[in-house]
Design a protein around this motif. Structure first.
Motif, PDB file in Angstrom:
ATOM      1  N   MET A 195      43.797  10.175  72.599  1.00 22.20           N
ATOM      2  CA  MET A 195      42.474  10.675  72.239  1.00 22.20           C
ATOM      3  C   MET A 195      42.141  10.393  70.780  1.00 22.20           C
ATOM      4  N   PHE A 196      42.906   9.489  70.165  1.00 26.90           N
ATOM      5  CA  PHE A 196      42.669   9.182  68.749  1.00 26.90           C
ATOM      6  C   PHE A 196      43.068   7.730  68.492  1.00 26.90           C
ATOM      7  N   ASN A 197      42.151   6.968  67.899  1.00 28.02           N
ATOM      8  CA  ASN A 197      42.408   5.559  67.609  1.00 28.02           C
ATOM      9  C   ASN A 197      42.689   5.402  66.119  1.00 28.02           C
ATOM     10  N   ARG A 198      43.931   5.183  65.771  1.00 20.89           N
ATOM     11  CA  ARG A 198      44.341   5.126  64.365  1.00 20.89           C
ATOM     12  C   ARG A 198      43.692   3.954  63.634  1.00 20.89           C
ATOM     13  N   THR A 199      43.610   2.806  64.288  1.00 16.70           N
ATOM     14  CA  THR A 199      43.032   1.618  63.657  1.00 16.70           C
ATOM     15  C   THR A 199      41.556   1.835  63.330  1.00 16.70           C
ATOM     16  N   LEU A 200      40.804   2.367  64.295  1.00 20.14           N
ATOM     17  CA  LEU A 200      39.381   2.637  64.084  1.00 20.14           C
ATOM     18  C   LEU A 200      39.192   3.707  63.021  1.00 20.14           C
ATOM     19  N   PHE A 201      40.047   4.714  63.040  1.00 24.69           N
ATOM     20  CA  PHE A 201      39.955   5.800  62.058  1.00 24.69           C
ATOM     21  C   PHE A 201      40.130   5.263  60.634  1.00 24.69           C
ATOM     22  N   LEU A 202      41.160   4.476  60.409  1.00 30.48           N
ATOM     23  CA  LEU A 202      41.426   3.931  59.076  1.00 30.48           C
ATOM     24  C   LEU A 202      40.324   2.969  58.642  1.00 30.48           C
ATOM     25  N   TYR A 203      39.800   2.208  59.591  1.00 33.17           N
ATOM     26  CA  TYR A 203      38.717   1.261  59.283  1.00 33.17           C
ATOM     27  C   TYR A 203      37.469   2.002  58.819  1.00 33.17           C
ATOM     28  N   GLU A 204      37.077   3.046  59.552  1.00 30.77           N
ATOM     29  CA  GLU A 204      35.866   3.790  59.205  1.00 30.77           C
ATOM     30  C   GLU A 204      36.067   4.651  57.959  1.00 30.77           C
ATOM     31  N   LEU A 205      37.278   5.158  57.772  1.00 29.93           N
ATOM     32  CA  LEU A 205      37.553   5.926  56.561  1.00 29.93           C
ATOM     33  C   LEU A 205      37.445   5.019  55.336  1.00 29.93           C
ATOM     34  N   LYS A 206      37.937   3.789  55.468  1.00 29.86           N
ATOM     35  CA  LYS A 206      37.827   2.821  54.378  1.00 29.86           C
ATOM     36  C   LYS A 206      36.369   2.502  54.080  1.00 29.86           C
ATOM     37  N   ARG A 207      35.558   2.403  55.118  1.00 36.09           N
ATOM     38  CA  ARG A 207      34.130   2.134  54.936  1.00 36.09           C
ATOM     39  C   ARG A 207      33.401   3.317  54.294  1.00 36.09           C
ATOM     40  N   SER A 208      33.979   4.494  54.384  1.00 37.20           N
ATOM     41  CA  SER A 208      33.363   5.691  53.793  1.00 37.20           C
ATOM     42  C   SER A 208      33.644   5.809  52.304  1.00 37.20           C
ATOM     43  N   ILE A 209      34.681   5.124  51.840  1.00 36.81           N
ATOM     44  CA  ILE A 209      35.147   5.319  50.461  1.00 36.81           C
ATOM     45  C   ILE A 209      34.085   4.969  49.436  1.00 36.81           C
ATOM     46  N   LYS A 210      33.375   3.854  49.621  1.00 41.28           N
ATOM     47  CA  LYS A 210      32.384   3.427  48.633  1.00 41.28           C
ATOM     48  C   LYS A 210      31.307   4.493  48.426  1.00 41.28           C
ATOM     49  N   ARG A 264      35.858   6.249  75.845  1.00 44.76           N
ATOM     50  CA  ARG A 264      34.752   6.890  75.119  1.00 44.76           C
ATOM     51  C   ARG A 264      35.215   8.132  74.366  1.00 44.76           C
ATOM     52  N   LYS A 265      36.032   8.941  75.026  1.00 46.18           N
ATOM     53  CA  LYS A 265      36.503  10.168  74.390  1.00 46.18           C
ATOM     54  C   LYS A 265      37.293   9.854  73.127  1.00 46.18           C
ATOM     55  N   THR A 266      38.097   8.813  73.189  1.00 44.50           N
ATOM     56  CA  THR A 266      38.893   8.412  72.025  1.00 44.50           C
ATOM     57  C   THR A 266      37.996   7.966  70.880  1.00 44.50           C
ATOM     58  N   ILE A 267      36.975   7.180  71.204  1.00 45.57           N
ATOM     59  CA  ILE A 267      36.069   6.664  70.175  1.00 45.57           C
ATOM     60  C   ILE A 267      35.310   7.795  69.497  1.00 45.57           C
ATOM     61  N   VAL A 268      34.711   8.693  70.276  1.00 49.05           N
ATOM     62  CA  VAL A 268      33.860   9.729  69.700  1.00 49.05           C
ATOM     63  C   VAL A 268      34.679  10.739  68.892  1.00 49.05           C
ATOM     64  N   ILE A 269      35.881  11.072  69.366  1.00 44.92           N
ATOM     65  CA  ILE A 269      36.726  12.007  68.620  1.00 44.92           C
ATOM     66  C   ILE A 269      37.198  11.373  67.309  1.00 44.92           C
ATOM     67  N   THR A 270      37.524  10.086  67.373  1.00 43.29           N
ATOM     68  CA  THR A 270      37.958   9.382  66.160  1.00 43.29           C
ATOM     69  C   THR A 270      36.846   9.335  65.123  1.00 43.29           C
ATOM     70  N   GLN A 271      35.636   8.999  65.557  1.00 47.67           N
ATOM     71  CA  GLN A 271      34.511   8.910  64.626  1.00 47.67           C
ATOM     72  C   GLN A 271      34.135  10.268  64.055  1.00 47.67           C
ATOM     73  N   LEU A 272      34.222  11.287  64.876  1.00 44.42           N
ATOM     74  CA  LEU A 272      33.939  12.643  64.407  1.00 44.42           C
ATOM     75  C   LEU A 272      34.979  13.078  63.373  1.00 44.42           C
ATOM     76  N   VAL A 280      36.602  11.163  61.342  1.00 45.54           N
ATOM     77  CA  VAL A 280      36.296  10.453  60.091  1.00 45.54           C
ATOM     78  C   VAL A 280      35.229  11.202  59.301  1.00 45.54           C
ATOM     79  N   LEU A 281      34.159  11.599  59.980  1.00 50.61           N
ATOM     80  CA  LEU A 281      33.044  12.276  59.322  1.00 50.61           C
ATOM     81  C   LEU A 281      33.479  13.607  58.720  1.00 50.61           C
ATOM     82  N   LEU A 282      34.179  14.421  59.502  1.00 50.25           N
ATOM     83  CA  LEU A 282      34.575  15.745  59.024  1.00 50.25           C
ATOM     84  C   LEU A 282      35.609  15.655  57.899  1.00 50.25           C
ATOM     85  N   LEU A 283      36.523  14.684  57.992  1.00 46.32           N
ATOM     86  CA  LEU A 283      37.501  14.521  56.925  1.00 46.32           C
ATOM     87  C   LEU A 283      36.822  14.091  55.628  1.00 46.32           C
ATOM     88  N   ALA A 284      35.866  13.163  55.734  1.00 42.53           N
ATOM     89  CA  ALA A 284      35.167  12.681  54.541  1.00 42.53           C
ATOM     90  C   ALA A 284      34.380  13.812  53.873  1.00 42.53           C
TER      91      ALA A 284
END
Length: 266
Positions: A1-16, A115-123, A125-129
């Motif tokens: 229920m969690f995609n580590r690669t997608l999570f790290l990619y989107e977290l990196k995109r949030s840094i700027k 789908r569940k994995t994608i949406v939980i991963t993206q959520l 990222v947002l809450l951690l940021a």
């Protein structure tokens, strides 16, 4: 229920964006804390008397005495509300709606990602940021205020205050994410995800002015974040912020359910 690669990619995109907003917030926090002295407070009070409605609309009140009261008056009615809100608006839209709008979501789904994995991963990222942004704000305030004015800051009150602030921004982020999950077109996702929080803030500004407009406070969720109530330890101060946390949890769950069940053309 969690995609580590997608999570790290989107977290990196949030840094700027985190760095840009963090830098702006740092500037304001440092300036405001530096302004805490009797002479400057008299100057600010004179501005408030010249433009009482404008100053009141963004929560800037006269007659503050302690350092924390001063920070609440000049940081927590505008700066620390709008900049984290801007982050949530921009990133929530990019995390889901932009993926569906440009066809990238279809590629993820056809690639075997659930789908569940994608949406939980993206959520996540947002809450951690959002947590990182408010966490950084808290650490900066604690360190700089203690450096400039030793023994003048009520640390526990500040921690409770920023916990309430965090719950508020979780709720705002969940609103933005909710509409990002509902709509496949970014213009609608941004329209509702940005429009509702901004409209709620405008209502709060009207309520702050007082008079006949004060009743607007009953129609905006910003009222639940009572900064002055939290630092003065009123019974309803921090407890009302937990309603924001509860609302955020409900919206996050609904967002995940909607995304899993919605029609996405692949």
């Amino acid at each position: 229920m969690f995609n580590r690669t997608l999570f790290l990619y989107e977290l990196k995109r949030s840094i700027k964006l985190l760095l840009i907003l963090g830098a702006v917030m740092t500037m304001y926090i440092v300036i405001i804390i530096n302004m805490y002295d009797p002479q400057m407070m008299k100057t600010l009070d004179s501005f408030s008397k010249m433009m009482p409605d404008l100053m009141a609309s963004v929560g800037m009140n006269t007659g503050t005495h302690t350092l924390l009261e001063f920070m609440v008056s000049y940081l927590y009615g505008f700066i620390l509300l709008l900049f984290p809100m801007l982050f949530s608006i921009l990133r929530a839209n990019n995390l889901i709606a932009k993926y569906t709008d440009n066809g990238t979501m279809a590629l993820l789904l056809t690639g075997g990602h659930k789908r569940k994995t994608i949406v939980i991963t993206q959520l996540a990222v947002l809450l951690l940021a959002v947590s990182l942004l408010i966490g950084y704000t808290t650490v900066l305030e604690l360190i700089y205020a203690r450096y400039q004015f030793p023994h003048s800051l009520d640390t526990m009150a500040l921690l409770k205050l920023n916990l309430g602030l965090l719950f508020l921004h979780y709720f705002i982020a969940s609103i933005c994410f909710f509409f990002s999950c509902i709509f496949q077109d970014t213009k609608y996702s941004l329209g509702f995800g940005a429009g509702i929080p901004i409209f709620m803030y405008v209502l709060q500004m009207l309520a702050n002015v007082g008079g006949k407009a004060e009743d607007a406070k009953y129609f905006t969720f910003f009222t639940l974040f009572d900064a002055n109530g939290i630092i003065t330890d009123k019974a309803y101060g921090l407890s009302s912020s937990f309603l924001l946390l509860a609302g955020a949890i409900i919206l996050c769950v609904l967002s995940c359910i909607i995304f899993v069940k919605k029609d996405i053309y692949v």
